[in-house]
Design a protein around this motif. Structure first.
Motif, PDB file in Angstrom:
ATOM      1  N   PHE A   1      -9.011  62.877 -24.560  1.00  0.00           N
ATOM      2  CA  PHE A   1      -8.942  61.922 -23.497  1.00  0.00           C
ATOM      3  C   PHE A   1     -10.096  62.347 -22.491  1.00  0.00           C
ATOM      4  O   PHE A   1     -10.753  61.620 -21.834  1.00  0.00           O
ATOM      5  CB  PHE A   1      -7.437  62.298 -22.670  1.00  0.00           C
TER       6      PHE A   1
ATOM      7  N   THR B   1     -13.388  60.904 -23.616  1.00  0.00           N
ATOM      8  CA  THR B   1     -13.437  59.803 -23.247  1.00  0.00           C
ATOM      9  C   THR B   1     -13.965  59.262 -21.800  1.00  0.00           C
ATOM     10  O   THR B   1     -15.085  58.726 -21.588  1.00  0.00           O
ATOM     11  CB  THR B   1     -12.483  58.972 -23.824  1.00  0.00           C
ATOM     12  N   LEU B   2     -13.710  60.149 -21.169  1.00  0.00           N
ATOM     13  CA  LEU B   2     -13.720  60.367 -19.553  1.00  0.00           C
ATOM     14  C   LEU B   2     -15.235  60.766 -19.482  1.00  0.00           C
ATOM     15  O   LEU B   2     -16.112  60.262 -18.792  1.00  0.00           O
ATOM     16  CB  LEU B   2     -12.774  60.936 -18.752  1.00  0.00           C
TER      17      LEU B   2
ATOM     18  N   ALA C   1     -12.246  54.124 -26.168  1.00  0.00           N
ATOM     19  CA  ALA C   1     -11.389  55.209 -25.890  1.00  0.00           C
ATOM     20  C   ALA C   1     -10.109  55.098 -26.501  1.00  0.00           C
ATOM     21  O   ALA C   1      -9.556  56.095 -27.139  1.00  0.00           O
ATOM     22  CB  ALA C   1     -11.104  55.101 -24.281  1.00  0.00           C
TER      23      ALA C   1
ATOM     24  N   TRP D   1      -1.192  59.341 -23.733  1.00  0.00           N
ATOM     25  CA  TRP D   1      -2.642  59.291 -23.229  1.00  0.00           C
ATOM     26  C   TRP D   1      -3.193  57.826 -23.335  1.00  0.00           C
ATOM     27  O   TRP D   1      -4.028  57.737 -22.463  1.00  0.00           O
ATOM     28  CB  TRP D   1      -3.309  60.217 -24.495  1.00  0.00           C
TER      29      TRP D   1
ATOM     30  N   HIS E   1      -5.037  56.282 -19.515  1.00  0.00           N
ATOM     31  CA  HIS E   1      -6.614  56.114 -19.211  1.00  0.00           C
ATOM     32  C   HIS E   1      -6.979  55.091 -18.487  1.00  0.00           C
ATOM     33  O   HIS E   1      -6.338  53.998 -18.453  1.00  0.00           O
ATOM     34  CB  HIS E   1      -7.155  55.753 -20.854  1.00  0.00           C
TER      35      HIS E   1
END
Length: 325
Positions: A80, A83-84, A93, A144, A148
């Protein structure tokens, strides 16, 4: 007889536009083949699993608990964050998170053996991991994915029901796995021979299906591979590094360290691909991530195993003496 070349329709949208808007459609025949391939792989794993594998895991609860925590708690969380950090599109993502939530496959057992790792630990963790994934995978992904910032709205637009995914995962991996373990316990010799055929056949079927899908959508793949290549490369390295790092920090022996690396780093991306087509209508970024991960993960795992094989550890093949509580 199903012609696989026609079982995977080409993309309708071409290679232009946002990766989040791409849809790769599988027809019903292709979906049936994909389910059979995944179920065969899990059935083959189960036929090579013994009740003793779970007893062996129970004798090393600390080590197995660390591996389970790394797979089902830490890996989705750091995925997670990745991906950010990469600021990838929502569908990419979600694909990365979905793969991180998948259980291990018996590829991890194979590469652990090639690397001269602790195969007993690898097999035990694969058995426990696949059993727990029936419940934990849908919960993890729903959590999760919904959190997002760009993937969450896509999930809400699709109105994904975690219970539906739980049922799908239960039917595709839970039922074949439990039936296979029961048969292995009742007919161990026949099951051992059958596992050497069924699981490889499932992998070949899955590999053929992915290859045909990529071939039929080659322009799409080449047009968007740049978007997912770096993400998958870093994500796969992160997963393998997590396994090795957590084994090192907890002072596992060298052979167990190799097993832990592959158990955490090698994921059953084929199951993720099935869920992409079942619940996300072949959403472009998700499908590309799962398909490319399934190829790249095996290539890297084999390379690491080959490198380790030339560097045998000095550890005795003994149970872990550090974590046994």
């Amino acid at each position: 007889m199903i012609a696989l070349a026609h079982a995977v329709p080409v993309l309708a949208d071409g290679t232009t536009g946002d990766v989040d808007s791409i849809r790769i459609a599988f027809n019903q025949e292709a979906m049936a083949i994909l389910r059979i391939a995944i179920a065969s792989i899990l059935f083959g794993i189960a036929l090579d699993t013994r009740v003793e594998d779970f007893r062996r895991a129970a004798r090393r609860p600390g080590t197995v608990a660390i591996g389970v925590a790394a797979q089902f708690l830490v890996l989705p969380a750091i995925t997670f964050v990745l991906t950010l950090a990469l600021d990838v599109r929502g569908s990419v993502a979600l694909g990365m998170i979905l793969v991180a939530c998948c259980p291990p496959g018996n590829v991890s057992n194979i590469v652990t053996h090639l690397a001269r790792g602790d195969v007993a630990l690898s097999v035990s963790m694969t058995a426990v991991g696949n059993l727990l994934a029936i419940i934990l995978m849908p919960i993890n992904f729903a959590l999760w994915g919904s959190l997002h910032p760009t993937g969450g709205p896509m999930m809400r637009a699709i109105a994904l029901d975690p219970v539906d995914m739980l049922i799908e995962v239960g039917l595709v991996i839970g039922l074949p796995f439990l039936v296979g373990v029961a048969l292995a316990d009742r007919f161990p010799q026949v099951s051992a021979r059958a596992s050497k055929v069924i699981a490889p056949a499932g992998f070949l079927l899955l590999g053929g299906l992915i290859t045909i899908a990529l071939a039929n959508n080659l322009s799409l793949f080449l047009g968007y591979i740049g978007i997912v290549f770096l993400a998958v490369l870093l994500h796969d390295a992160l997963a393998l590094g997590l396994g090795y790092g957590i084994a090192t920090v907890t002072r596992l022996p060298g052979r167990s360290r190799r097993a832990m690396t592959f158990e955490v780093g090698v994921r059953n991306a084929g199951l993720g691909l099935l869920l992409v087509f079942s619940y996300f209508a072949g959403l472009g970024g998700m499908a590309l991530v799962a398909a490319w991960w399934g190829i790249w993960d095996i290539i890297v795992a084999l390379a690491v195993a080959a490198w380790w094989r030339r560097r045998p550890t000095r550890d005795e093949p003994r149970p872990d003496a550090v974590l046994h509580t």
